[in-house]
Motif scaffolding. Structure first.
Motif, mmCIF file in Angstrom:
data_model
loop_
_atom_site.group_PDB
_atom_site.id
_atom_site.type_symbol
_atom_site.label_atom_id
_atom_site.label_comp_id
_atom_site.label_asym_id
_atom_site.label_seq_id
_atom_site.Cartn_x
_atom_site.Cartn_y
_atom_site.Cartn_z
ATOM 1 N N ILE A 1 38.911 35.515 39.267
ATOM 2 C CA ILE A 1 38.200 36.353 38.287
ATOM 3 C C ILE A 1 38.430 37.814 38.655
ATOM 4 O O ILE A 1 38.247 38.211 39.807
ATOM 5 C CB ILE A 1 36.695 36.031 38.279
ATOM 6 N N PHE A 2 38.852 38.640 37.663
ATOM 7 C CA PHE A 2 39.106 40.060 37.898
ATOM 8 C C PHE A 2 38.224 40.921 36.992
ATOM 9 O O PHE A 2 37.924 40.564 35.849
ATOM 10 C CB PHE A 2 40.572 40.409 37.599
ATOM 11 N N GLU B 1 34.357 50.195 34.091
ATOM 12 C CA GLU B 1 33.671 51.012 33.095
ATOM 13 C C GLU B 1 33.547 50.310 31.754
ATOM 14 O O GLU B 1 32.712 50.682 30.918
ATOM 15 C CB GLU B 1 34.415 52.353 32.939
ATOM 16 N N LEU B 2 34.377 49.257 31.530
ATOM 17 C CA LEU B 2 34.329 48.529 30.265
ATOM 18 C C LEU B 2 33.769 47.126 30.417
ATOM 19 O O LEU B 2 33.706 46.366 29.455
ATOM 20 C CB LEU B 2 35.743 48.431 29.652
ATOM 21 N N ASN C 1 48.410 48.419 32.942
ATOM 22 C CA ASN C 1 48.372 47.768 34.248
ATOM 23 C C ASN C 1 47.151 46.856 34.320
ATOM 24 O O ASN C 1 46.075 47.207 33.797
ATOM 25 C CB ASN C 1 48.255 48.793 35.376
ATOM 26 N N ARG C 2 47.316 45.715 34.948
ATOM 27 C CA ARG C 2 46.151 44.860 35.146
ATOM 28 C C ARG C 2 46.475 43.799 36.204
ATOM 29 O O ARG C 2 47.631 43.434 36.407
ATOM 30 C CB ARG C 2 45.702 44.191 33.850
ATOM 31 N N LEU D 1 38.500 42.633 31.622
ATOM 32 C CA LEU D 1 39.899 42.244 31.706
ATOM 33 C C LEU D 1 40.850 43.290 31.128
ATOM 34 O O LEU D 1 42.065 43.118 31.213
ATOM 35 C CB LEU D 1 40.126 40.910 30.974
ATOM 36 N N GLN D 2 40.295 44.325 30.543
ATOM 37 C CA GLN D 2 41.137 45.332 29.885
ATOM 38 C C GLN D 2 42.085 46.010 30.880
ATOM 39 O O GLN D 2 41.761 46.205 32.049
ATOM 40 C CB GLN D 2 40.262 46.389 29.225
ATOM 41 N N ASP D 3 43.259 46.393 30.336
ATOM 42 C CA ASP D 3 44.227 47.120 31.150
ATOM 43 C C ASP D 3 43.659 48.462 31.583
ATOM 44 O O ASP D 3 42.707 48.985 30.991
ATOM 45 C CB ASP D 3 45.514 47.367 30.349
ATOM 46 N N PHE D 4 44.307 49.041 32.616
ATOM 47 C CA PHE D 4 43.952 50.396 33.031
ATOM 48 C C PHE D 4 45.244 51.204 33.163
ATOM 49 O O PHE D 4 46.340 50.644 33.304
ATOM 50 C CB PHE D 4 43.169 50.399 34.354
#
Length: 449
Positions: A360-361, A366-367, A337-338, A400-403
């Protein structure tokens, strides 16, 4: 011998008989078509004469003016007046008789009148009535709900109506033999009422100052308006539907005084305005996974300007330009999800937008490897934009990494193209097959500083 005596006797009998003349007795009936004695008048005569063989009719003023027929047919009169009809009848015995009859022909009776409103139709409303009738000599006026209610004058004086609504005016005219009437309706306006509603501008619906308020006049039977505003940039207005900016916090009173030249009435209402926090809170926003968005059940593209989520079939070329927060949820497992910038949809299954915005997201704080970080507790406690303004929201590969759904609630930070900073709190992941979605609250600055 006997036959000769019989013939002589018969001849003697007839010789002694005396012949008597048959008398003429003239009589006739008259019938006026439709019993209408107003010109043009058509009259039929029915000859009831006894003993007559020849007839002489004279119709003074009629067309035709003479007839020798037993029944002369239709006679027409085209001018007002009293006219004599004469019938003379004779027979071969020399008997003769005459009858005369006078008939009165009237001008046509026409009923008509005009109504004049003396000032206006607000109660009490005054009217005058002009009688334009002709051919009549008696008049009966009825004024429903009026003062007076009845008049027999040809042109009555002033009539006053105090009750609002429709009132029927009836004029009945007569020439003694015929009667006609005409009706007209006047409308008296309702009693004066002072009232208004208001509508706050879309961006100011939290009543935080400065707040743009549009006032909608709901007054009845008013012709002039005087508004007075407390705590606004304008103190007063005479417009019917003014728009005002309120700049002071607290309960502010609005007064509206209306008049129609006969009455004046005032109403007051209050509106409470609040300190400007520069923070807007949007609750329970649902972002659908990609299948929900594509099948149009739950949208995944959010516009902060419209404060609305859009599904695929709802997105027009105009709406495309206002999308800030697209969400890409791969499936109902919620493993990938992102939130994606509107100008970076090529890495998703979504169609690219025309002239997209840049957002910008920070999907994974945490990353991120950046200084910007906001906890769930801090999100919940925000009552203004102070915390958001202090954050430096930058795009990083880690951010920008998925979660996935292992952490809930979780915070996603963002910054729109026009510089407004915000945070999305993902409260829960709702599994419902192709209609799965995430449930969120959003807090965003009203404007960039």
């Amino acid at each position: 011998m006997k036959n000769i005596i019989y013939i002589i006797s018969v001849l003697s009998l007839f010789g002694c008989a005396k012949e008597e003349a048959i008398p003429v007795i003239v009589d006739f009936d008259v019938e006026v078509f439709n019993n209408d004695f107003s010109i043009p008048v058509q009259v039929v005569f029915f000859n009831k004469t006894e003993g007559g063989e020849e007839y002489e009719w004279t119709f003074k003023g009629g067309t035709p003016s003479r007839s020798v027929n037993r029944n002369p047919g239709v006679i027409q009169y085209n001018q007002k007046g009293a006219y004599t009809i004469e019938l003379t009848a004779t027979n071969e015995d020399g008997s003769r008789d005459t009858k005369t009859l006078e008939i009165q022909i009237d001008d046509p009776v026409i009923v008509d009148f005009e109504i004049t409103n003396l000032v206006d139709n607000f109660s009490p409303a005054s009217y005058r009535f002009q009688n334009n009738s002709s051919g009549a000599d008696t008049f009966l006026w009825t004024f429903e709900g009026g003062i007076p209610e009845i008049s027999t004058e040809q042109n009555p004086g002033e009539v006053i109506f105090t009750e609002s609504g429709n009132h029927t005016i009836t004029l009945q005219v007569s020439n003694g033999r015929e009667t006609y009437e005409q009706q007209k309706i006047i409308t008296v306006a309702p009693f004066l009422v002072s009232d208004f509603d208001f509508e706050v501008a879309f961006d100011d619906d939290d009543f935080q100052i400065p707040a743009h308020v549009h006032f909608k006049n709901r007054s009845v039977s008013a012709t002039s308006y005087e508004w007075r505003f407390e705590g606004a940039s304008s103190f007063m207005s005479t417009e019917e539907n003014p728009e005002v900016i309120f700049v002071q916090e607290g309960v502010q009173t609005i007064h509206l005084t209306v008049s129609n030249g006969k009455e004046t009435k005032t109403i007051s209402k209050q509106i409470e305005f609040f300190k400007n926090t520069n923070l807007r809170e949007l609750k329970d926003v649902r972002f659908g996974i990609n299948t929900a968005h594509i099948t149009n059940s739950i949208g995944a593209f959010y516009s902060t300007a419209d404060r609305k989520i859009y599904a695929k079939n709802e997105i027009t070329s105009d709406i495309e330009k206002r999308i800030d927060l697209p969400f890409f949820g791969l499936s109902d497992t919620f493993t990938r999800n992102r939130f994606v910038s509107p100008d970076a949809l090529s890495g998703t299954t979504f169609d690219e937008l025309t002239d997209p915005k840049k957002t910008i997201f920070i999907n994974s704080q945490e990353l991120c490897g950046c200084s910007a970080y906001l906890t769930v507790t801090e999100f919940d406690s925000m009552v203004d934009d102070t915390l958001l303004e202090s954050l430096t929201i930058q795009e990083t590969p880690g951010g920008l990494q998925d979660f996935d759904d292992t952490l809930a609630p979780r915070i996603v930070l963002f910054k729109t193209q026009d510089g407004k900073k915000g945070a999305i709190k993902i409260k829960s992941f709702i599994r419902d097959g192709q209609q799965s979605y995430i449930l969120t609250d959003i807090k965003i600055q009203k404007g960039s500083r």
